[in-house]
Design a protein around this motif. Structure first.
Motif, PDB file in Angstrom:
ATOM      1  N   VAL A 126      77.252 102.580 -35.751  1.00 59.63           N
ATOM      2  CA  VAL A 126      78.068 102.790 -34.559  1.00 59.63           C
ATOM      3  C   VAL A 126      78.443 101.426 -34.008  1.00 59.63           C
ATOM      4  O   VAL A 126      77.582 100.564 -33.816  1.00 59.63           O
ATOM      5  CB  VAL A 126      77.301 103.594 -33.484  1.00 59.63           C
ATOM      6  N   GLU A 127      79.717 101.202 -33.750  1.00 56.29           N
ATOM      7  CA  GLU A 127      80.187  99.906 -33.265  1.00 56.29           C
ATOM      8  C   GLU A 127      80.214  99.859 -31.745  1.00 56.29           C
ATOM      9  O   GLU A 127      80.698 100.782 -31.085  1.00 56.29           O
ATOM     10  CB  GLU A 127      81.587  99.616 -33.802  1.00 56.29           C
ATOM     11  N   LEU A 128      79.692  98.759 -31.202  1.00 56.75           N
ATOM     12  CA  LEU A 128      79.789  98.457 -29.777  1.00 56.75           C
ATOM     13  C   LEU A 128      80.552  97.157 -29.609  1.00 56.75           C
ATOM     14  O   LEU A 128      80.366  96.215 -30.387  1.00 56.75           O
ATOM     15  CB  LEU A 128      78.398  98.299 -29.141  1.00 56.75           C
ATOM     16  N   GLN A 129      81.395  97.090 -28.612  1.00 59.47           N
ATOM     17  CA  GLN A 129      82.093  95.858 -28.271  1.00 59.47           C
ATOM     18  C   GLN A 129      81.850  95.592 -26.797  1.00 59.47           C
ATOM     19  O   GLN A 129      82.218  96.397 -25.955  1.00 59.47           O
ATOM     20  CB  GLN A 129      83.597  95.981 -28.546  1.00 59.47           C
ATOM     21  N   GLU A 130      81.204  94.447 -26.506  1.00 55.60           N
ATOM     22  CA  GLU A 130      80.832  94.146 -25.112  1.00 55.60           C
ATOM     23  C   GLU A 130      80.049  95.306 -24.509  1.00 55.60           C
ATOM     24  O   GLU A 130      80.300  95.739 -23.393  1.00 55.60           O
ATOM     25  CB  GLU A 130      82.078  93.820 -24.279  1.00 55.60           C
ATOM     26  N   ARG A 131      79.118  95.842 -25.303  1.00 59.16           N
ATOM     27  CA  ARG A 131      78.195  96.905 -24.873  1.00 59.16           C
ATOM     28  C   ARG A 131      78.888  98.236 -24.614  1.00 59.16           C
ATOM     29  O   ARG A 131      78.329  99.110 -23.966  1.00 59.16           O
ATOM     30  CB  ARG A 131      77.410  96.478 -23.616  1.00 59.16           C
ATOM     31  N   ARG A 132      80.082  98.423 -25.128  1.00 56.49           N
ATOM     32  CA  ARG A 132      80.776  99.699 -24.980  1.00 56.49           C
ATOM     33  C   ARG A 132      81.101 100.265 -26.358  1.00 56.49           C
ATOM     34  O   ARG A 132      81.625  99.551 -27.223  1.00 56.49           O
ATOM     35  CB  ARG A 132      82.074  99.533 -24.184  1.00 56.49           C
ATOM     36  N   PRO A 133      80.816 101.551 -26.590  1.00 56.66           N
ATOM     37  CA  PRO A 133      81.191 102.158 -27.869  1.00 56.66           C
ATOM     38  C   PRO A 133      82.701 102.099 -28.072  1.00 56.66           C
ATOM     39  O   PRO A 133      83.474 102.423 -27.175  1.00 56.66           O
ATOM     40  CB  PRO A 133      80.714 103.605 -27.721  1.00 56.66           C
TER      41      PRO A 133
END
Length: 244
Positions: A27-34
């Motif tokens: 699962v990818e998170l970017q800046e702690r957001r999915p």
């Protein structure tokens, strides 16, 4: 920062005994957001499950028989995680299995840590909750993550649950832009404030019930984040309770 929450399912507990990966979930998170991006694949292990392993995942050799070999998915998988920080629960287990799979493909593939940083969420949990059970199920219960639909282990499902657990486990002031200032920063910030002519200062009286709420809130922040901005101020404001 780009993070990949990762989990694997395997034919047994030890890669050194020749056990293989049968599923990868990310699962990818970017800046702690999915971001909504995920990666999942089943893999034909070309070997039997160890006793008990099949019951944990619900996967069978019959189901995996027409699935690709690891060699066929390796490049796509590595491209998905390349350059990210991997968040893995009990990272030594999953990384050991993935490194063993890469080693079978030849020296050119290197190791997982050649391509991505690794953060072990189990170690984070042990630091936060020493002496307690820190399995994924235990953390879901402790942190309020709904895992009622987890009847069997599945790599993508477990990665999705771990992403929620990790975000709850690491939530704090520094994660949302409120990193505690150093005493020097606090003094510099105070010195930069505009000054006004000195005059009589109003006496601030705080009702006892509001003071109790304030203390409870500060304690909750300390417990969750490990520190509180209030604690590092060199001369914090004193609150005087209103006489009963």
């Amino acid at each position: 920062m780009r993070q990949i929450v990762l989990d694997t399912e395997t034919t047994g507990l030890e890669w050194k005994k020749g056990n293989r990966v049968v599923e990868i979930g990310c699962v990818e998170l970017q800046e702690r957001r999915p971001t909504g991006r995920t990666y999942q694949c089943y893999i034909n292990p070309q070997r039997e499950f160890e006793p008990g392993a099949q019951e944990v995942t619900g996967l069978t050799l019959e189901f995996l028989a027409d699935k690709p070999l690891f060699a066929a998915v390796a490049d796509e998988f590595l491209a998905f995680i390349d350059g990210a920080e991997l968040v893995i629960h009990n990272a030594a287990f999953d990384v050991g299995f993935l490194d063993a799979e890469l080693a079978r493909l030849g020296d050119g593939y290197g190791r997982i840590r050649d391509r991505a940083r690794v953060q072990d969420s189990l170690e984070l949990a042990r630091q936060r909750y020493p002496g307690q059970r820190n399995s994924l199920d235990a953390l879901c219960k402790r942190l309020g993550v709904d895992n009622a639909h987890r009847q069997l282990h599945g790599a993508l499902l477990d990665a999705q649950l771990l992403a929620e657990v990790y975000l709850a486990l690491t939530a704090g002031q520094s994660e949302i832009g409120f990193a505690a200032p150093t005493p020097e920063q606090a003094r510099a910030d105070a010195a930069a404030l505009p000054t006004a002519p000195l005059g009589p200062r109003p006496r601030v009286v705080v009702p006892e019930h509001e003071l109790a709420l304030h203390r409870a809130r500060m304690a909750a922040i300390r417990e969750r984040a490990g520190s509180c901005v209030w604690d590092v101020l060199e001369a914090p404001l004193s609150l005087e309770a209103e006489p009963a």
